[in-house]
Design a protein around this motif. Structure first.
Motif, PDB file in Angstrom:
ATOM      1  N   VAL A 121       0.838  -1.201   0.000  1.00 23.64           N
ATOM      2  CA  VAL A 121       0.000   0.000   0.000  1.00 23.64           C
ATOM      3  C   VAL A 121       0.871   1.249   0.000  1.00 23.64           C
ATOM      4  O   VAL A 121       0.600   2.225  -0.713  1.00 23.64           O
ATOM      5  CB  VAL A 121      -0.952  -0.018   1.210  1.00 23.64           C
ATOM      6  CG1 VAL A 121      -1.689   1.310   1.341  1.00 23.64           C
ATOM      7  CG2 VAL A 121      -1.948  -1.150   1.079  1.00 23.64           C
ATOM      8  N   ASP A 122       1.954   1.229   0.792  1.00 19.39           N
ATOM      9  CA  ASP A 122       2.870   2.368   0.812  1.00 19.39           C
ATOM     10  C   ASP A 122       3.545   2.555  -0.549  1.00 19.39           C
ATOM     11  O   ASP A 122       3.725   3.690  -1.014  1.00 19.39           O
ATOM     12  CB  ASP A 122       3.929   2.178   1.894  1.00 19.39           C
ATOM     13  CG  ASP A 122       3.319   2.134   3.284  1.00 19.39           C
ATOM     14  OD1 ASP A 122       2.233   2.707   3.461  1.00 19.39           O
ATOM     15  OD2 ASP A 122       3.924   1.517   4.183  1.00 19.39           O
ATOM     16  N   VAL A 123       3.932   1.456  -1.179  1.00 14.89           N
ATOM     17  CA  VAL A 123       4.567   1.554  -2.493  1.00 14.89           C
ATOM     18  C   VAL A 123       3.572   2.041  -3.532  1.00 14.89           C
ATOM     19  O   VAL A 123       3.915   2.829  -4.433  1.00 14.89           O
ATOM     20  CB  VAL A 123       5.162   0.190  -2.896  1.00 14.89           C
ATOM     21  CG1 VAL A 123       5.767   0.243  -4.290  1.00 14.89           C
ATOM     22  CG2 VAL A 123       6.219  -0.253  -1.884  1.00 14.89           C
ATOM     23  N   PHE A 124       2.326   1.612  -3.413  1.00 16.04           N
ATOM     24  CA  PHE A 124       1.294   1.990  -4.378  1.00 16.04           C
ATOM     25  C   PHE A 124       1.089   3.500  -4.412  1.00 16.04           C
ATOM     26  O   PHE A 124       0.738   4.064  -5.455  1.00 16.04           O
ATOM     27  CB  PHE A 124      -0.021   1.285  -4.012  1.00 16.04           C
ATOM     28  CG  PHE A 124      -1.066   1.338  -5.092  1.00 16.04           C
ATOM     29  CD1 PHE A 124      -1.152   0.323  -6.033  1.00 16.04           C
ATOM     30  CD2 PHE A 124      -1.963   2.385  -5.167  1.00 16.04           C
ATOM     31  CE1 PHE A 124      -2.116   0.359  -7.022  1.00 16.04           C
ATOM     32  CE2 PHE A 124      -2.929   2.430  -6.152  1.00 16.04           C
ATOM     33  CZ  PHE A 124      -3.004   1.414  -7.090  1.00 16.04           C
ATOM     34  N   SER A 126       3.196   5.751  -4.423  1.00 12.19           N
ATOM     35  CA  SER A 126       4.195   6.424  -5.262  1.00 12.19           C
ATOM     36  C   SER A 126       3.944   6.230  -6.748  1.00 12.19           C
ATOM     37  O   SER A 126       4.637   6.848  -7.564  1.00 12.19           O
ATOM     38  CB  SER A 126       5.601   5.924  -4.910  1.00 12.19           C
ATOM     39  OG  SER A 126       5.722   4.538  -5.194  1.00 12.19           O
ATOM     40  N   PHE A 127       2.992   5.398  -7.128  1.00 10.27           N
ATOM     41  CA  PHE A 127       2.731   5.154  -8.541  1.00 10.27           C
ATOM     42  C   PHE A 127       2.057   6.370  -9.169  1.00 10.27           C
ATOM     43  O   PHE A 127       1.188   6.997  -8.553  1.00 10.27           O
ATOM     44  CB  PHE A 127       1.823   3.934  -8.722  1.00 10.27           C
ATOM     45  CG  PHE A 127       2.480   2.616  -8.407  1.00 10.27           C
ATOM     46  CD1 PHE A 127       3.835   2.545  -8.172  1.00 10.27           C
ATOM     47  CD2 PHE A 127       1.730   1.454  -8.357  1.00 10.27           C
ATOM     48  CE1 PHE A 127       4.445   1.335  -7.883  1.00 10.27           C
ATOM     49  CE2 PHE A 127       2.329   0.245  -8.066  1.00 10.27           C
ATOM     50  CZ  PHE A 127       3.684   0.183  -7.830  1.00 10.27           C
ATOM     51  N   PRO A 128       2.402   6.717 -10.405  1.00  8.56           N
ATOM     52  CA  PRO A 128       1.671   7.788 -11.102  1.00  8.56           C
ATOM     53  C   PRO A 128       0.293   7.300 -11.527  1.00  8.56           C
ATOM     54  O   PRO A 128       0.077   6.101 -11.742  1.00  8.56           O
ATOM     55  CB  PRO A 128       2.564   8.092 -12.309  1.00  8.56           C
ATOM     56  CG  PRO A 128       3.340   6.834 -12.535  1.00  8.56           C
ATOM     57  CD  PRO A 128       3.551   6.213 -11.186  1.00  8.56           C
ATOM     58  N   SER A 129      -0.637   8.232 -11.654  1.00  5.15           N
ATOM     59  CA  SER A 129      -2.017   7.852 -11.942  1.00  5.15           C
ATOM     60  C   SER A 129      -2.169   7.228 -13.322  1.00  5.15           C
ATOM     61  O   SER A 129      -2.982   6.313 -13.507  1.00  5.15           O
ATOM     62  CB  SER A 129      -2.930   9.085 -11.829  1.00  5.15           C
ATOM     63  OG  SER A 129      -2.510  10.109 -12.722  1.00  5.15           O
ATOM     64  N   PHE A 130      -1.375   7.694 -14.294  1.00  3.43           N
ATOM     65  CA  PHE A 130      -1.535   7.137 -15.640  1.00  3.43           C
ATOM     66  C   PHE A 130      -1.102   5.679 -15.705  1.00  3.43           C
ATOM     67  O   PHE A 130      -1.568   4.925 -16.567  1.00  3.43           O
ATOM     68  CB  PHE A 130      -0.755   7.971 -16.656  1.00  3.43           C
ATOM     69  CG  PHE A 130       0.739   7.825 -16.576  1.00  3.43           C
ATOM     70  CD1 PHE A 130       1.392   6.811 -17.256  1.00  3.43           C
ATOM     71  CD2 PHE A 130       1.488   8.701 -15.819  1.00  3.43           C
ATOM     72  CE1 PHE A 130       2.764   6.669 -17.178  1.00  3.43           C
ATOM     73  CE2 PHE A 130       2.863   8.572 -15.742  1.00  3.43           C
ATOM     74  CZ  PHE A 130       3.500   7.558 -16.420  1.00  3.43           C
TER      75      PHE A 130
END
Length: 297
Positions: A121-124, A126-130
């Motif tokens: 969840v913490d790593v998620f 940092s993901f960009p929305s696209f």
């Protein structure tokens, strides 16, 4: 005979006590605040002031309210405002419900790999929305895996999954991307919850639904409010998800700013829409601050 008398008779000089060291001059607190305030003004406040000024400057020059009157009278602005609001509210509601359920499972249901899921969840975040939108396109796009499996199994020329180019596809993508922003504060709140309360409630005969409603939910309300307000503001300003889904019939305020500025070169109208979008976001944030302060959160 006292020491004072002896000193007086012998005529010895009395040594004066050492003077106290001079106090060091402390720098006022506002001096330390000047560099970050100046940097903020240069990087954010000055461009924002230029946007506001441009919104009052029509193509003919001068200062006028005509750009606001033209934008507010256009049907495209009203449709974009309505679409932005209902997508933001729907996404926030979906993120609150889904995030609360998933956080409950991760925090209170023991299963193998629970800690790994919490770290993911913490790593998620940092993901960009696209990137999330592209993943959904690979699964549910016109040539995605779901349609490919359908055409391979039935022999049809086309699959049934085309909802990503509709408002429902944008809603699904936003809920998928923003749910961890609700889960993170909830997991932090659940980690501080006294488990003895759950044990006492369970020993008194309370079922899982009653424990969640009476014990867990009151403790989670501040975290829900914080995560929900963050998701609401971010959904109001989301641009990448709407753009990458290719939903032609979905125009939000950020997309309207893009179309007015880039496609139509109407910079005054684009700045008007941007000012409205900023005003809505700042207003919601101010409302959240007032409500949370009065609630003691």
């Amino acid at each position: 005979m006292t020491a004072t008398t002896c000193t007086a008779r012998t005529g010895a000089a009395v040594t004066a006590p050492a003077a106290a060291p001079a106090r060091s001059r402390t720098v006022p607190a506002w001096v330390w605040a000047l560099p970050p305030v100046a940097l903020l003004a240069l990087a954010f406040l000055y461009p924002l002031a230029l946007v506001v000024q441009q919104s009052f400057t029509p193509d003919e020059g001068g200062l006028s309210l005509d750009p606001y009157a033209e934008v507010f009278a256009s049907a495209s602005f009203r449709d974009a405002l309505t679409t932005t609001v209902w997508l933001a509210l729907g996404s926030t509601a979906g993120c609150l419900v889904l995030g609360f359920v998933l956080a409950l499972v991760i925090a209170f249901v023991p299963f193998p790999g629970g800690k790994a899921v919490a770290r993911f969840v913490d790593v998620f975040l940092s993901f960009p929305s696209f990137l999330i939108t592209l993943a959904l396109l690979f699964i549910y796009g016109s040539v995605g895996m779901a349609n490919g499996l359908w055409t391979g199994a039935t022999g049809a020329a086309d699959g049934p999954f085309h909802f990503l180019t509709t408002p429902w596809g944008v809603l699904l993508a936003e809920i998928t991307y923003f749910t961890p922003f609700v889960m993170r504060p909830l997991l932090a709140a659940f980690s501080q919850l006294d488990t003895s309360q759950l044990e006492v409630a369970s020993s008194l005969g309370a079922g899982p639904a009653r424990i969640i409603r009476r014990v867990i939910l009151p403790e989670a309300l501040p975290a829900l409010a914080a995560g929900g307000s963050l998701v609401l503001v971010m959904c109001l300003n989301e641009f990448g998800i709407v753009l990458f889904t290719g939903a032609k019939g979905v125009t939000t305020l950020p997309m309207l700013v893009y179309s007015k500025a880039i496609l139509e070169s109407d910079y005054a109208a684009a700045c008007v829409v941007a000012v409205v979008n900023i005003a809505i976001s700042v207003g919601l944030y101010s409302l959240y601050r007032v409500v949370s302060r009065r609630a003691g959160a």
